[in-house]
Design a protein around this motif. Structure first.
Motif, mmCIF file in Angstrom:
data_model
loop_
_atom_site.group_PDB
_atom_site.id
_atom_site.type_symbol
_atom_site.label_atom_id
_atom_site.label_comp_id
_atom_site.label_asym_id
_atom_site.label_seq_id
_atom_site.Cartn_x
_atom_site.Cartn_y
_atom_site.Cartn_z
ATOM 1 N N ARG A 1 0.823 -1.205 0.000
ATOM 2 C CA ARG A 1 0.000 0.000 0.000
ATOM 3 C C ARG A 1 0.859 1.257 0.000
ATOM 4 N NH1 ARG A 1 -4.765 -1.378 4.427
ATOM 5 N NH2 ARG A 1 -5.923 -2.848 3.097
ATOM 6 N N ARG A 2 1.928 1.212 0.800
ATOM 7 C CA ARG A 2 2.809 2.365 0.860
ATOM 8 C C ARG A 2 3.464 2.628 -0.506
ATOM 9 N NH1 ARG A 2 4.750 1.241 5.339
ATOM 10 N NH2 ARG A 2 6.465 -0.128 4.641
ATOM 11 N N LEU A 3 3.876 1.547 -1.165
ATOM 12 C CA LEU A 3 4.468 1.682 -2.497
ATOM 13 C C LEU A 3 3.453 2.237 -3.502
ATOM 14 C CD1 LEU A 3 6.834 1.256 -4.415
ATOM 15 C CD2 LEU A 3 6.081 -1.127 -4.715
ATOM 16 N N ALA A 4 2.219 1.693 -3.400
ATOM 17 C CA ALA A 4 1.165 2.163 -4.316
ATOM 18 C C ALA A 4 0.878 3.637 -4.092
ATOM 19 C CB ALA A 4 -0.098 1.326 -4.115
ATOM 20 N N ALA A 5 0.873 4.061 -2.810
ATOM 21 C CA ALA A 5 0.616 5.466 -2.498
ATOM 22 C C ALA A 5 1.725 6.351 -3.055
ATOM 23 C CB ALA A 5 0.496 5.639 -0.984
ATOM 24 N N GLN A 6 2.965 5.882 -2.953
ATOM 25 C CA GLN A 6 4.089 6.655 -3.482
ATOM 26 C C GLN A 6 4.001 6.799 -5.006
ATOM 27 O OE1 GLN A 6 7.472 4.485 -2.023
ATOM 28 N NE2 GLN A 6 7.413 5.440 0.031
ATOM 29 N N LEU A 7 3.632 5.677 -5.652
ATOM 30 C CA LEU A 7 3.493 5.714 -7.110
ATOM 31 C C LEU A 7 2.371 6.674 -7.538
ATOM 32 C CD1 LEU A 7 3.951 1.930 -8.015
ATOM 33 C CD2 LEU A 7 5.555 3.814 -8.436
ATOM 34 N N ALA A 8 1.260 6.635 -6.776
ATOM 35 C CA ALA A 8 0.131 7.506 -7.093
ATOM 36 C C ALA A 8 0.515 8.967 -6.923
ATOM 37 C CB ALA A 8 -1.058 7.156 -6.203
ATOM 38 N N ALA A 9 1.265 9.268 -5.846
ATOM 39 C CA ALA A 9 1.695 10.640 -5.604
ATOM 40 C C ALA A 9 2.636 11.101 -6.713
ATOM 41 C CB ALA A 9 2.388 10.733 -4.235
ATOM 42 N N LYS A 10 3.519 10.196 -7.145
ATOM 43 C CA LYS A 10 4.458 10.545 -8.211
ATOM 44 C C LYS A 10 3.726 10.844 -9.508
ATOM 45 C CE LYS A 10 8.633 8.887 -10.521
ATOM 46 N NZ LYS A 10 9.620 7.789 -10.638
ATOM 47 N N LYS A 11 2.703 10.017 -9.848
ATOM 48 C CA LYS A 11 1.913 10.229 -11.068
ATOM 49 C C LYS A 11 1.158 11.548 -11.004
ATOM 50 C CE LYS A 11 1.266 5.375 -12.308
ATOM 51 N NZ LYS A 11 0.268 4.289 -12.495
ATOM 52 N N ALA A 12 0.584 11.837 -9.814
ATOM 53 C CA ALA A 12 -0.153 13.095 -9.664
ATOM 54 C C ALA A 12 0.768 14.294 -9.848
ATOM 55 C CB ALA A 12 -0.815 13.131 -8.283
ATOM 56 N N ALA A 13 1.972 14.203 -9.295
ATOM 57 C CA ALA A 13 2.925 15.309 -9.439
ATOM 58 C C ALA A 13 3.343 15.484 -10.892
ATOM 59 C CB ALA A 13 4.144 15.033 -8.553
ATOM 60 N N GLU A 14 3.580 14.359 -11.567
ATOM 61 C CA GLU A 14 3.968 14.436 -12.986
ATOM 62 C C GLU A 14 2.844 15.030 -13.830
ATOM 63 O OE1 GLU A 14 6.355 14.148 -16.265
ATOM 64 O OE2 GLU A 14 6.862 13.830 -14.144
#
Length: 217
Positions: free
Chosen positions: A20-33
């Motif tokens: 979940r933590r990894l998924a949250a990090q990936l989601a945050a990265k996509k949102a920032a991009e």
């Protein structure tokens, strides 16, 4: 099925939290991009808008290239100036009398047959049936001299085939054989013009035309 796999399926094991933590990090990265891309597009559009405004201001101040070109129908600097109202520019060698619109008055008496009167005799070849001729003309009612048509008032000569039934009979019969460069008066009875009655806005009865033959080919 093992206990660890069961815990993961139920969302309870330590491995699930890491995922979940990894998924949250990936989601945050996509949102920032995505946010960076949106800002980049908006910035580019803003730049285009500024350039468009600057170009518009430049054209408004300097007139643009199109303003330096003559409008359609406007003489260029190298072209001869337009003729004054009631006058025409003539082909080379034409009698200067044909440069000015003629005054045309009424006829006298009853008109029973076509009469062709030469007012200015041209020096060019005689008009032949089937040729395209270019003319200036004034048309009036024979009885009272009231004008009903004039190429002079339109500011442009008229070009048409002669002697082939494309114009009234009085023109076909009266202009064939006339030398180019001539001004002739055609007195035309109604049966060789548009008829003796006015129909559809056409002039009825006998007519008088003064015609300048400018060219034939």
């Amino acid at each position: 099925m093992s206990e660890r796999v069961q815990n993961r399926s139920a969302g309870q094991g330590p491995g699930t939290k890491a995922e979940r933590r990894l998924a949250a990090q990936l989601a945050a990265k996509k949102a920032a991009e995505k946010k960076r891309r949106r800002q980049s597009v908006l910035g580019a559009l803003a730049g285009v808008a500024v350039v468009a405004v600057l170009i518009g201001v430049f054209v408004a101040v300097n007139g643009g290239d199109d303003d330096k070109k003559p409008a359609a129908g406007t003489p260029s600097a190298s072209a001869p100036a337009a003729a004054a109202p009631g006058t025409q520019q003539l082909p080379e060698g034409t009698d200067p009398a044909l440069a000015t619109k003629p005054a045309v008055g009424p006829g006298k008496g009853e008109l029973t047959k076509l009469a062709v009167t030469t007012l200015v005799k041209g020096k060019g070849p005689e008009v032949k049936a089937g040729q395209q001729i270019t003319t200036n003309y004034v048309g009036v009612f024979y009885k009272d001299g009231k004008q009903f048509d004039s190429s002079w008032d339109r500011g442009q000569p008229a070009t048409f085939p002669i002697g082939v039934g494309q114009v009234i009979k009085g023109w076909d019969q009266g202009l064939v054989g006339v030398p180019v460069g001539s001004r002739v008066q055609l007195d035309i009875p109604g049966d060789l013009a548009y008829g003796n009655e006015s129909v559809g806005g056409r002039p009825g009865g006998p007519l008088r035309f003064v015609v300048d033959v400018l060219a034939a080919q």
